[in-house]
Design a protein around this motif. Sequence first.
Motif, PDB file in Angstrom:
ATOM      1  N   ALA A  64       0.858  -1.187   0.000  1.00  0.00           N
ATOM      2  CA  ALA A  64       0.000   0.000   0.000  1.00  0.00           C
ATOM      3  C   ALA A  64       0.893   1.235   0.000  1.00  0.00           C
ATOM      4  O   ALA A  64       1.039   1.937   0.987  1.00  0.00           O
ATOM      5  CB  ALA A  64      -0.923   0.007   1.218  1.00  0.00           C
ATOM      6  N   GLY A  65       1.510   1.491  -1.125  1.00  0.00           N
ATOM      7  CA  GLY A  65       2.373   2.662  -1.254  1.00  0.00           C
ATOM      8  C   GLY A  65       3.714   2.470  -0.560  1.00  0.00           C
ATOM      9  O   GLY A  65       4.117   1.358  -0.199  1.00  0.00           O
ATOM     10  N   GLY A  66       4.410   3.574  -0.362  1.00  0.00           N
ATOM     11  CA  GLY A  66       5.728   3.535   0.252  1.00  0.00           C
ATOM     12  C   GLY A  66       6.408   4.878   0.110  1.00  0.00           C
ATOM     13  O   GLY A  66       5.763   5.899  -0.153  1.00  0.00           O
ATOM     14  N   THR A  67       7.726   4.901   0.268  1.00  0.00           N
ATOM     15  CA  THR A  67       8.484   6.153   0.256  1.00  0.00           C
ATOM     16  C   THR A  67       9.576   6.087  -0.794  1.00  0.00           C
ATOM     17  O   THR A  67      10.281   5.073  -0.913  1.00  0.00           O
ATOM     18  CB  THR A  67       9.115   6.422   1.635  1.00  0.00           C
ATOM     19  N   ILE A  68       9.717   7.174  -1.540  1.00  0.00           N
ATOM     20  CA  ILE A  68      10.825   7.334  -2.486  1.00  0.00           C
ATOM     21  C   ILE A  68      11.682   8.498  -1.987  1.00  0.00           C
ATOM     22  O   ILE A  68      11.164   9.602  -1.771  1.00  0.00           O
ATOM     23  CB  ILE A  68      10.326   7.621  -3.915  1.00  0.00           C
ATOM     24  N   ARG A  69      12.947   8.240  -1.808  1.00  0.00           N
ATOM     25  CA  ARG A  69      13.876   9.270  -1.330  1.00  0.00           C
ATOM     26  C   ARG A  69      14.804   9.664  -2.484  1.00  0.00           C
ATOM     27  O   ARG A  69      15.469   8.816  -3.061  1.00  0.00           O
ATOM     28  CB  ARG A  69      14.699   8.748  -0.155  1.00  0.00           C
ATOM     29  N   VAL A  70      14.815  10.945  -2.781  1.00  0.00           N
ATOM     30  CA  VAL A  70      15.626  11.470  -3.882  1.00  0.00           C
ATOM     31  C   VAL A  70      16.641  12.448  -3.294  1.00  0.00           C
ATOM     32  O   VAL A  70      16.295  13.317  -2.486  1.00  0.00           O
ATOM     33  CB  VAL A  70      14.754  12.174  -4.934  1.00  0.00           C
ATOM     34  N   VAL A 113      18.179   7.756  -6.163  1.00  0.00           N
ATOM     35  CA  VAL A 113      16.740   7.487  -6.058  1.00  0.00           C
ATOM     36  C   VAL A 113      16.600   6.167  -5.321  1.00  0.00           C
ATOM     37  O   VAL A 113      17.041   5.118  -5.812  1.00  0.00           O
ATOM     38  CB  VAL A 113      16.066   7.412  -7.437  1.00  0.00           C
ATOM     39  N   ALA A 114      16.016   6.210  -4.121  1.00  0.00           N
ATOM     40  CA  ALA A 114      15.893   5.010  -3.286  1.00  0.00           C
ATOM     41  C   ALA A 114      14.442   4.801  -2.908  1.00  0.00           C
ATOM     42  O   ALA A 114      13.682   5.754  -2.720  1.00  0.00           O
ATOM     43  CB  ALA A 114      16.754   5.144  -2.031  1.00  0.00           C
ATOM     44  N   ASP A 115      14.060   3.537  -2.805  1.00  0.00           N
ATOM     45  CA  ASP A 115      12.700   3.202  -2.382  1.00  0.00           C
ATOM     46  C   ASP A 115      12.770   2.131  -1.298  1.00  0.00           C
ATOM     47  O   ASP A 115      13.796   1.481  -1.128  1.00  0.00           O
ATOM     48  CB  ASP A 115      11.866   2.721  -3.568  1.00  0.00           C
ATOM     49  N   ASP A 116      11.688   1.975  -0.576  1.00  0.00           N
ATOM     50  CA  ASP A 116      11.612   0.946   0.457  1.00  0.00           C
ATOM     51  C   ASP A 116      10.724  -0.208   0.003  1.00  0.00           C
ATOM     52  O   ASP A 116       9.973  -0.787   0.786  1.00  0.00           O
ATOM     53  CB  ASP A 116      11.116   1.515   1.785  1.00  0.00           C
ATOM     54  N   GLY A 117      10.809  -0.509  -1.291  1.00  0.00           N
ATOM     55  CA  GLY A 117      10.002  -1.577  -1.860  1.00  0.00           C
ATOM     56  C   GLY A 117      10.569  -2.956  -1.601  1.00  0.00           C
ATOM     57  O   GLY A 117      11.391  -3.152  -0.695  1.00  0.00           O
ATOM     58  N   PRO A 118      10.166  -3.942  -2.401  1.00  0.00           N
ATOM     59  CA  PRO A 118      10.557  -5.332  -2.138  1.00  0.00           C
ATOM     60  C   PRO A 118      12.013  -5.640  -2.475  1.00  0.00           C
ATOM     61  O   PRO A 118      12.495  -6.731  -2.162  1.00  0.00           O
ATOM     62  CB  PRO A 118       9.609  -6.137  -3.048  1.00  0.00           C
ATOM     63  N   GLY A 119      12.715  -4.704  -3.119  1.00  0.00           N
ATOM     64  CA  GLY A 119      14.106  -4.969  -3.472  1.00  0.00           C
ATOM     65  C   GLY A 119      14.230  -5.756  -4.763  1.00  0.00           C
ATOM     66  O   GLY A 119      13.246  -6.064  -5.438  1.00  0.00           O
TER      67      GLY A 119
END
Length: 532
Positions: free
Chosen positions: A442-448, A462-468
């Motif tokens: 349900a969504g997440g965070t993208i750090r730029v 560009v980083a995300d906290d997704g499944p990898g």
Amino acid sequence: MAEHAGAPGDAALHRKLVWLTFFRLISVTVLLGGTVVVSWKSGEAEQAFTPPLYGLVIGTYLAALASAWWLRLGRPLRPLALTQIAFDVATATAVVAFTGWTESVFVFMFSLGIVNGSILLYRRGAVTALGLALVAYLGPELLRAPRLSAVPWPLLFVHAGAFAATAALASYLAEQLRQTGERLAEREGDLAAITALHESIVQSVTSGLLTLDGSGRVTFLNRAAEQMLALGRTAVLGQPAERWFGALRGDVARGEADLVTPAGETLRLGYSTFPLVGREGAALGTAVIFQDLTQLRIMEERLDRSERLADLGQLSAGLAHELRNPLASMMGSVELLRSAGLRDDDRRLLDIVLREGGRLGQLVTEFLAFARPGTLRREPVDLAVLVAQTLEAFSNDPAAAGVTLERALSPAPVRGDPDQLRQVLWNLLINAAQALAAPGRAGGTIRVGCGPVRDGGADLTVADDGPGIDPADRARLFTPFFTTKPAGTGLGLATVHRIVDAHGGALSVDSAPGQGARFTVHLPAPGAAEPE
């Protein structure tokens, strides 16, 4: 302050003066003290020579204290050595005089003085002590005799001959000892020079060098290895090599391995092992020479990827060109059929054809954009401003729904094509948003983030906290047409890589399953040489 610290010869003389002072104390205490005890027990304590012996013992101790004080102050050593030689002869003279002169059992003390003189000053000391002993022993005997015939010539001759023989032998041995010591000191100097040269050579080698003993413990690690692995030599010496260098197999003559440093960095090392053998063929251990191949392998991987992309680009350009015209004719024909009077079922089928045809047309357009990129237009660009503008546009895109955007932007001047750099960021943002939109999330965070780096260039992350990303997919991540998304074309990241490569930059990814992904774009300094 101390003269004995100035030269090796003075240091040796200092040591000998200390030991002979100690030896003199022991010998005088044992010999003279023992005589007094024997005399006392035999009832001869009242003899005239007993009190002077007490005084001589006390004088010897006082002389020892004076010598210690002289050595403590660091005064010149040779005058002290000559004084001690004269004191030894004087002590022997006094003892012999008190105990019967030519009949004394302590005549041998003159020989001890001569030996001490040879120890202190070699031949010069032995000759000096011999001269003093002959004068001190023969002179009074000759002066007190009423006539020459009354002099005990045989006994004096025997004693004088013994003194001379002692001096000759002691001086010879002392000179041999001195020469041997000089040769030994010279050899030690040569050995120290060779050892220093060997150490300098080993430490100057740019490859890492590691040696192990027979039980697999570290015995040596050179400076290059310390710097390469961020290891301190004192921390690993004597430790089992398996603890630090387990990836380097000792049973492999030549190979490559991934080694994790104490800082957590993974290095690709190329290494060679060979046994250490002594002069007689005895096994001493194992040596390992290794080099850091990490950057070389990364460059090879980038070159190989660029070559594959170039080949695929040419193929895609030709294929897309051949598909575009027939596809346009097919779409036009379907539009005409759809405008004719058709049943609802037929119209629905044509709608499917039009939708999928449009998707295919978009794919062909992306193929052409990838295969035939526009001319690179370089100009000064502040990466922070460009990223901020792109994030503003992306936040209104449907793909950003449910996504939290975090930014950490610092001014970062570069030279590049603003439109292509925006495309790089946009593709990375879309890729991260699609990862966060995976089923069950349900969504997440993208750090730029962006900012300058040490080499004068700039980094964009560009980083995300997704499944990898699955490790098995890492090697093909930037390959055209490779995708893990059901509706993906596999050209987004490939296009990013091509644009970054055209700018002379580098693209890397850091990810682990379940821990998100972090893409880093490194752009060179504005004044760096532009790739041809």
